[in-house]
Design a protein around this motif. Structure first.
Motif, PDB file in Angstrom:
ATOM      1  N   VAL A 112      -7.705   0.202  -1.367  1.00  0.00           N
ATOM      2  CA  VAL A 112      -7.257   1.592  -1.310  1.00  0.00           C
ATOM      3  C   VAL A 112      -7.027   2.129  -2.726  1.00  0.00           C
ATOM      4  O   VAL A 112      -7.431   3.243  -3.065  1.00  0.00           O
ATOM      5  N   GLN A 113      -6.407   1.302  -3.565  1.00  0.00           N
ATOM      6  CA  GLN A 113      -6.167   1.737  -4.948  1.00  0.00           C
ATOM      7  C   GLN A 113      -7.477   2.048  -5.648  1.00  0.00           C
ATOM      8  O   GLN A 113      -7.612   3.059  -6.336  1.00  0.00           O
ATOM      9  N   LEU A 136      -9.052   5.254  -4.254  1.00  0.00           N
ATOM     10  CA  LEU A 136      -8.375   6.463  -4.721  1.00  0.00           C
ATOM     11  C   LEU A 136      -8.658   6.692  -6.194  1.00  0.00           C
ATOM     12  O   LEU A 136      -8.861   7.823  -6.635  1.00  0.00           O
ATOM     13  N   VAL A 173      -2.657  -4.258   8.179  1.00  0.00           N
ATOM     14  CA  VAL A 173      -2.820  -2.819   8.387  1.00  0.00           C
ATOM     15  C   VAL A 173      -4.137  -2.551   9.105  1.00  0.00           C
ATOM     16  O   VAL A 173      -5.043  -3.375   9.086  1.00  0.00           O
ATOM     17  N   GLU A 196      -2.776  -6.959   3.975  1.00  0.00           N
ATOM     18  CA  GLU A 196      -2.422  -6.019   2.910  1.00  0.00           C
ATOM     19  C   GLU A 196      -3.004  -6.453   1.570  1.00  0.00           C
ATOM     20  O   GLU A 196      -3.315  -5.623   0.728  1.00  0.00           O
ATOM     21  N   LYS A 228       3.244   3.310  12.499  1.00  0.00           N
ATOM     22  CA  LYS A 228       3.403   3.902  11.173  1.00  0.00           C
ATOM     23  C   LYS A 228       2.053   4.369  10.661  1.00  0.00           C
ATOM     24  O   LYS A 228       1.044   3.684  10.832  1.00  0.00           O
ATOM     25  N   ALA A 257      -6.348  -4.955   1.661  1.00  0.00           N
ATOM     26  CA  ALA A 257      -6.369  -3.504   1.825  1.00  0.00           C
ATOM     27  C   ALA A 257      -5.816  -2.782   0.605  1.00  0.00           C
ATOM     28  O   ALA A 257      -6.389  -1.785   0.163  1.00  0.00           O
ATOM     29  N   ALA A 258      -4.712  -3.295   0.036  1.00  0.00           N
ATOM     30  CA  ALA A 258      -4.051  -2.556  -1.046  1.00  0.00           C
ATOM     31  C   ALA A 258      -4.957  -2.344  -2.258  1.00  0.00           C
ATOM     32  O   ALA A 258      -5.127  -1.209  -2.704  1.00  0.00           O
ATOM     33  N   PRO A 259      -5.575  -3.410  -2.784  1.00  0.00           N
ATOM     34  CA  PRO A 259      -6.455  -3.172  -3.938  1.00  0.00           C
ATOM     35  C   PRO A 259      -7.629  -2.270  -3.597  1.00  0.00           C
ATOM     36  O   PRO A 259      -8.045  -1.449  -4.428  1.00  0.00           O
ATOM     37  N   GLN A 295     -10.659  10.935   2.826  1.00  0.00           N
ATOM     38  CA  GLN A 295      -9.252  10.713   3.137  1.00  0.00           C
ATOM     39  C   GLN A 295      -9.098   9.244   3.518  1.00  0.00           C
ATOM     40  O   GLN A 295     -10.034   8.645   4.020  1.00  0.00           O
ATOM     41  N   VAL A 296      -7.936   8.697   3.248  1.00  0.00           N
ATOM     42  CA  VAL A 296      -7.673   7.329   3.674  1.00  0.00           C
ATOM     43  C   VAL A 296      -6.448   7.337   4.564  1.00  0.00           C
ATOM     44  O   VAL A 296      -5.455   7.992   4.258  1.00  0.00           O
ATOM     45  N   VAL A 297      -6.516   6.624   5.689  1.00  0.00           N
ATOM     46  CA  VAL A 297      -5.365   6.525   6.574  1.00  0.00           C
ATOM     47  C   VAL A 297      -5.032   5.053   6.743  1.00  0.00           C
ATOM     48  O   VAL A 297      -5.923   4.231   6.965  1.00  0.00           O
ATOM     49  N   ILE A 298      -3.757   4.747   6.599  1.00  0.00           N
ATOM     50  CA  ILE A 298      -3.309   3.370   6.782  1.00  0.00           C
ATOM     51  C   ILE A 298      -2.373   3.347   7.977  1.00  0.00           C
ATOM     52  O   ILE A 298      -1.380   4.056   8.000  1.00  0.00           O
ATOM     53  N   LYS A 299      -2.709   2.553   8.981  1.00  0.00           N
ATOM     54  CA  LYS A 299      -1.882   2.521  10.194  1.00  0.00           C
ATOM     55  C   LYS A 299      -1.277   1.136  10.355  1.00  0.00           C
ATOM     56  O   LYS A 299      -1.919   0.128  10.053  1.00  0.00           O
ATOM     57  N   GLN A 300      -0.057   1.117  10.857  1.00  0.00           N
ATOM     58  CA  GLN A 300       0.611  -0.146  11.141  1.00  0.00           C
ATOM     59  C   GLN A 300       1.495   0.064  12.343  1.00  0.00           C
ATOM     60  O   GLN A 300       2.233   1.040  12.394  1.00  0.00           O
ATOM     61  N   PRO A 358      -6.887  13.008  -1.146  1.00  0.00           N
ATOM     62  CA  PRO A 358      -7.123  13.411  -2.536  1.00  0.00           C
ATOM     63  C   PRO A 358      -7.342  14.926  -2.628  1.00  0.00           C
ATOM     64  O   PRO A 358      -8.023  15.498  -1.778  1.00  0.00           O
ATOM     65  N   ILE A 400       0.794  -1.221   0.000  1.00  0.00           N
ATOM     66  CA  ILE A 400       0.000   0.000   0.000  1.00  0.00           C
ATOM     67  C   ILE A 400       0.826   1.269   0.000  1.00  0.00           C
ATOM     68  O   ILE A 400       1.497   1.590   0.971  1.00  0.00           O
ATOM     69  N   VAL A 449       0.144   6.208   7.252  1.00  0.00           N
ATOM     70  CA  VAL A 449       0.174   6.763   5.912  1.00  0.00           C
ATOM     71  C   VAL A 449      -1.168   7.436   5.685  1.00  0.00           C
ATOM     72  O   VAL A 449      -2.207   6.781   5.793  1.00  0.00           O
ATOM     73  N   ILE A 450      -1.167   8.730   5.437  1.00  0.00           N
ATOM     74  CA  ILE A 450      -2.421   9.452   5.235  1.00  0.00           C
ATOM     75  C   ILE A 450      -2.472   9.924   3.793  1.00  0.00           C
ATOM     76  O   ILE A 450      -1.538  10.563   3.325  1.00  0.00           O
ATOM     77  N   CYS A 451      -3.532   9.566   3.120  1.00  0.00           N
ATOM     78  CA  CYS A 451      -3.646   9.962   1.721  1.00  0.00           C
ATOM     79  C   CYS A 451      -4.849  10.891   1.556  1.00  0.00           C
ATOM     80  O   CYS A 451      -5.978  10.515   1.870  1.00  0.00           O
TER      81      CYS A 451
END
Lengths: 179, 512
Positions: free
Chosen positions: B497-498, B501, B472, B490, A112, B493-495, B457-462, A118, A18, A114-116
């Motif tokens: 979030v993609q 966005l 995550v 992940e 950690k 989550a990854a797809p 907004q998107v926030v990813i925390k780990q 748009p 990600i 990560v803030i995104c």
């Protein structure tokens, strides 16, 4: 900008871990120096005051007072060194990426984050500079969305001109005039 | 930005006053203020003031205050003027502090109608115009006729529709079908169910009722047993305190029961005659026994639909459906009164699903296959609180009651373990082309559904532990608040979030 031509280049594959493999920029090294300096300065400042109270020649502190001053000094020193250690390790880990369509902030030592954000969803944007930041030529860029004040994206420790440029980029972005 | 004079001058409209009946409302408001003020004054008077002030003056003072209140209510009515122009609404109010408020039509978010019981005979309502941003920018018309209220609403809607799409003529509400299409009504039975399920304390205390005597007997026998020890430790005076303390707790329990009863009555007062209807892409909730309330919400403004179910709801097969729009201002509002939330109380699962589908077309939240979260979430819960809590409780039970404490300790262990596992099992996340679905809960199951396009907004925390396991914690920030889901792999989550966005940044949908 037409919808058909909108790009957001660095993202192509859904298999990316990600948002982690994007090229990132660190915030200014002066930000870390500033934080370290401030924590040393305030810790010493308070400790010196406590020491003066403890050792001044004019009047005798009662025993409880001496204990209280010593305990306070120890607590201040502990907090100060923890803050110092935290900034020492964590401030190096603040990065950001500005893409065509969003702003991403990376931070955190143990946790950690990560803030995104748009650009399309940005409500307004401002630059904040405290007195110390001004002295060091730094600025904090704050990006507000409709998600509320708890979710303001703040990029600290940007050199002033870069913060201005980022702000201008957002203001000039075609998405901001939508809605 | 246009000022009040600009709006007023832009075309020659005249200033209106609300109905004289509004004096009653102002009087009522001031009476409430005075009473809350009197709570501080009366004890002061009783303690010391009566020496300074002869009691024969009292009737005179009271009637003086009453006269002042009446006069100020009348003045507030006289000084409240408004005018509606093509651009917006201007309001002049205040007796000493003259305030000019300007609301352009675009800034009006919400229109709410209230009908207090004293306005019912005259058929008047209070119209509240909510604006985006701060709560101070709120305008109220106290005491306008029902028809005029509808006229205001229609004017606002029409003006907004015109300014938004000037080319589409059908956007203006031409034939005003007042009731629209009724989507849902709640019967008295539903409301009682709602009152019951939303005051779990009451049920708990109710089920304990047969045991009250035994419990109080147990408490007093324990107190008597411990009395010599307390006396020897703390002296005789402390014993009195000890009894007072226990008594206080008992009184508190009784108070809680009464409060719970009140809140059941409150839920019935609030939702009596509940109808949820839809017209012109707006959801309108009308309900209330004494104060009729009307809250409306534009469909395009809805950010999330939450189907909430507690353990009692699950037993009864009911769900509370929350339809939420953006939070205006910072203030935290009572969940029932908030204008940014539309609550459909205690609906059946099918009704909830149908209503959610009405809000978000083609949503599949109850049919979706959810990805579970990682088992490490369960281990984390165990380490963070399940084991410490059980150790503490088990230790104290066995230490105090010896062998008698073993069974309650085991029972607590079993129950807390079951709940933790259930809580872990409930967590689920999935999405389709349009929506993100989240499942959570402990005994009851909550289903949350929001469109990808509404994300702010998107926030990813780990943290370092879950980072190594490629997990995550995802936080989606919506205009109605945040939605958080922990320990997602992940790969899921990854797809997501993609996709999210991409949806927001490339298709650029509006969120309002």
């Amino acid at each position: 900008m037409e919808n058909s031509t909108v790009t957001n280049l660095p993202l192509k594959s859904a298999e990316l871990p990600i948002l982690a493999s994007l090229p990132v920029e660190p915030v200014s090294a002066r930000y870390r120096a500033l934080n370290l300096g401030l924590s040393v300065f305030f810790t010493l400042f308070v400790t010196v005051i406590l020491a003066i109270v403890h050792f001044q020649p004019w009047f005798e502190l009662p025993f409880e007072g001496q204990v209280a001053v010593t305990v306070a000094a120890i607590i201040i020193f502990t907090i100060g060194s923890l803050t110092f250690a935290y900034h020492f390790f964590a401030d190096r880990l603040i990065f950001y990426t500005v893409r065509e369509q969003d702003i991403i902030l990376y931070k955190g030592l143990f946790f950690k984050k990560v803030i995104c954000q748009p650009v399309l969803r940005i409500q307004h944007i401002d630059i904040q500079r405290g007195p110390f930041e001004r002295y060091f030529g730094l600025a904090t860029l704050k990006v507000y969305s409709a998600g509320g004040s708890d979710h303001t994206l703040a990029i600290p420790g940007l050199p002033k001109d870069i913060a201005e440029r980022l702000r201008q980029f957002v203001l000039n972005h075609s998405d901001l005039t939508r809605d | 930005m246009t000022t009040s004079t600009e709006i007023a001058q832009s075309d020659d409209t005249q200033w209106h006053r609300v109905s004289p009946w509004s004096v009653i409302h102002f009087l009522w408001l001031q009476l409430k203020h005075t009473v809350s003020f009197a709570i501080y004054i009366v004890p002061a008077y009783l303690v010391g003031g009566h020496k300074l002030l002869d009691s024969q003056w009292l009737p005179l003072i009271v009637s003086g205050v009453a006269l002042l209140l009446c006069a100020s209510a009348v003045l507030r009515y006289l000084f409240f003027q408004f005018c509606i122009t093509t651009k917006g609404i201007s309001i002049r109010s205040g007796v000493l502090d003259r305030t000019f408020t300007d609301l352009t039509f675009e800034r009006i978010q919400n229109i709410k109608f209230d009908q207090p019981i004293y306005f019912r005979p005259a058929g008047l309502v209070i119209v509240t115009l909510d604006t985006a941003g701060s709560s101070k920018q709120e305008a109220q018309f106290v005491g306008v006729t029902n028809d005029y209220a509808r006229y205001i609403k229609q004017t606002v809607m029409q003006a907004r529709a015109e300014s938004h799409h000037q080319a589409t003529p059908d956007a203006t509400p031409t034939v005003n079908n007042d009731d629209g299409e009724v989507l849902n009504r709640r019967s008295m039975r539903d409301l009682v169910l709602h009152g019951v399920t939303n005051n779990r304390m009451w049920i708990l205390l109710g089920t304990l009722a047969p045991f009250y005597e035994q419990i109080s007997g147990f408490i007093f026998s324990q107190m008597n047993r411990l009395r010599p020890e307390v006396e020897s430790w703390l002296g005789e005076q402390a014993v009195a305190l000890w009894y007072v303390g226990v008594m206080t707790v008992l009184v508190a329990v009784v108070l809680i029961i009464i409060m719970a009863l009140f809140s059941i009555a409150g839920s019935i007062l609030m939702f009596y005659g509940y109808t949820l209807s839809k017209h012109d892409n707006k959801y309108v909730r009308r309900s209330g026994l004494l104060n009729r309330q009307e809250v409306s919400m534009k469909q395009s403004r809805v950010q999330i639909a939450r189907q909430q179910q507690d353990w009692l709801d699950r037993l009864l097969g009911r769900v509370n459906l929350f339809i939420e729009q953006n939070v205006t201002g910072q203030q935290v509002q009572n969940e029932l009164k908030a204008t940014n939330k539309l609550l459909v109380p205690s609906v059946t699962i099918n009704e909830a699903d149908t209503l959610t589908r009405d809000v978000f077309a083609n949503q599949q939240v109850r049919q979706a296959e959810f990805h579970p979260i990682h088992i490490r979430y369960l281990w984390r819960q165990c380490i963070l609180w399940l084991l410490p809590l059980n150790a503490a409780i088990g230790f104290s039970l066995i230490f105090n009651l010896q062998y008698k404490g073993v069974i309650p300790a085991l029972l607590f262990f079993a129950v807390s373990c079951t709940l933790t596992v259930l809580h872990y099992k409930r967590w689920g996340l999935t999405n389709d082309e349009q929506y993100v679905y989240i499942r959570k809960g402990t005994i009851g199951i909550d289903y949350w559904c929001f469109p990808l396009a509404k994300a702010q907004q998107v926030v990813i925390k780990q943290n370092l532990f879950i980072r190594r396991r490629k997990l995550v914690t995802l936080v989606f920030v919506l205009a109605s608040g945040k939605v958080k889901i922990p320990f997602v792999s992940e790969e899921v989550a990854a797809p997501l979030v993609q996709k999210l966005l991409h949806e927001v940044e490339v298709n650029k949908p509006a969120w309002m």
